[in-house]
Design an enzyme around this catalytic site. Structure first.
Site, PDB file in Angstrom:
ATOM      1  N   SER A  19       7.586 -15.650 -45.010  1.00  0.00           N
ATOM      2  CA  SER A  19       6.727 -16.744 -45.510  1.00  0.00           C
ATOM      3  C   SER A  19       5.735 -17.197 -44.437  1.00  0.00           C
ATOM      4  CB  SER A  19       7.580 -17.943 -45.923  1.00  0.00           C
ATOM      5  OG  SER A  19       8.510 -17.581 -46.906  1.00  0.00           O
TER       6      SER A  19
HETATM    7  N1  SAH Z   1      13.595 -16.235 -45.196  1.00  0.00           N
HETATM    8  C1  SAH Z   1      12.964 -14.962 -44.904  1.00  0.00           C
HETATM    9  C2  SAH Z   1      11.962 -14.515 -45.954  1.00  0.00           C
HETATM   10  C3  SAH Z   1      12.597 -14.283 -47.260  1.00  0.00           C
HETATM   11  S1  SAH Z   1      11.769 -13.192 -48.359  1.00  0.00           S
HETATM   12  C4  SAH Z   1      12.362 -14.934 -43.526  1.00  0.00           C
HETATM   13  O1  SAH Z   1      12.458 -15.927 -42.787  1.00  0.00           O
HETATM   14  O2  SAH Z   1      11.813 -13.892 -43.148  1.00  0.00           O
HETATM   15  C5  SAH Z   1      13.001 -13.170 -49.599  1.00  0.00           C
HETATM   16  C6  SAH Z   1      14.223 -12.375 -49.235  1.00  0.00           C
HETATM   17  O3  SAH Z   1      15.209 -12.577 -50.231  1.00  0.00           O
HETATM   18  C7  SAH Z   1      13.982 -10.870 -49.183  1.00  0.00           C
HETATM   19  O4  SAH Z   1      14.406 -10.381 -47.959  1.00  0.00           O
HETATM   20  C8  SAH Z   1      14.838 -10.331 -50.313  1.00  0.00           C
HETATM   21  O5  SAH Z   1      15.359  -9.042 -50.064  1.00  0.00           O
HETATM   22  C9  SAH Z   1      15.928 -11.381 -50.387  1.00  0.00           C
HETATM   23  N2  SAH Z   1      16.664 -11.435 -51.648  1.00  0.00           N
HETATM   24  C10 SAH Z   1      16.194 -11.235 -52.897  1.00  0.00           C
HETATM   25  N3  SAH Z   1      17.165 -11.405 -53.797  1.00  0.00           N
HETATM   26  C11 SAH Z   1      18.294 -11.732 -53.107  1.00  0.00           C
HETATM   27  C12 SAH Z   1      19.639 -12.027 -53.490  1.00  0.00           C
HETATM   28  N4  SAH Z   1      20.016 -12.031 -54.765  1.00  0.00           N
HETATM   29  N5  SAH Z   1      20.532 -12.311 -52.512  1.00  0.00           N
HETATM   30  C13 SAH Z   1      20.153 -12.309 -51.205  1.00  0.00           C
HETATM   31  N6  SAH Z   1      18.893 -12.030 -50.798  1.00  0.00           N
HETATM   32  C14 SAH Z   1      17.979 -11.757 -51.735  1.00  0.00           C
END
Ligand code: SAH
Length: 210
Positions: free
Chosen positions: A50
């Site tokens: 993000s």
């Molecule tokens: N917080 C992160 C950015 C998140 S992007 C940072 O600081 O970089 C969203 C993330 O959620 C992605 O890595 C994706 O793979 C993960 N994601 C998507 N669905 C998910 C689920 N059901 N359980 C855990 N992670 C998930």
């Protein structure tokens, strides 16, 4: 700048954002753009880290304090959970769940390089089931979801302590409300909308958009 824009309002968030090196968490080819205020792709996974203003805004809304237990759904690069660890310290339990195995490896590597691996637990699982999956009595002071949900997984409400806060983007696949849920006395939940946001979708066996 985020301070001038009144996105960063607390010393703790300011200090953490100045301390945690974002360039160590972005995908290598984007290192030079680590200090732009924009989301950046995490390789070819289709996921993004993000933008700093969104990270800062969410950290402020989480009202983090030392010794809290925090659960993040969506580890991605590990940047956000490192900031959380920097604010909360190592006396609380800090856990982050990531569904994509490759990103778990990427995040672990970033956490090791920056030293946050000693504070943070990374779990490879579907976070929409909560952690541990479907066990309501495992509770946290703070839960943050960093991927968009069509509806907030109910288990997360059960896994929230009294006085706890959940922050999650809830809505459609392209735009969501950033929802803040607070659990008050007798587990009463109150919900407010902070702003409109656009996150990548949560991948889940839980009810999502089709
Ligand atoms: N917080 C992160 C950015 C998140 S992007 C940072 O600081 O970089 C969203 C993330 O959620 C992605 O890595 C994706 O793979 C993960 N994601 C998507 N669905 C998910 C689920 N059901 N359980 C855990 N992670 C998930």
């Amino acid at each position: 700048m985020l301070k001038e824009q009144k996105i960063i309002t607390s010393n703790s968030v300011e200090r953490a954002m100045l301390k945690v090196p974002r360039e160590e968490f972005v995908w290598p080819e984007y290192k030079e753009r680590a200090y732009e205020d924009s989301p950046l792709p995490l390789g070819k996974t289709g996921q993004t880290i993000s933008a700093p203003h969104m990270v800062a805004l969410m950290l402020e809304e989480m009202e983090l304090k030392s010794e809290q237990s925090v659960l993040e759904i969506g580890t991605g690069s590990g940047y956000n959970i490192s900031l959380i660890a920097e604010i909360v310290g190592n006396s609380g339990r800090i856990v982050t769940v990531e569904v994509d195995k490759n990103l778990v490896g990427f995040a672990l590597n970033n956490l090791e390089r920056t030293g946050y691996d000693s504070y943070v637990e990374v779990v490879n699982a579907d976070g929409s089931m909560g952690l541990p999956p479907n066990i309501p009595r495992q509770t946290y002071d703070r839960i943050t979801v960093t991927a968009a949900c069509s509806v907030l997984p109910v288990i997360l409400k059960s896994q929230l302590k009294e006085d706890g806060i959940i922050l999650a983007p809830v809505g459609g696949p392209f735009a969501q409300r950033l929802v803040k849920i607070r659990k008050g006395e007798q587990s009463r939940l109150t919900e407010t909308t902070i702003t409109w946001v656009s996150f990548v979708p949560l991948r889940s066996s839980y009810r999502q958009w089709n």
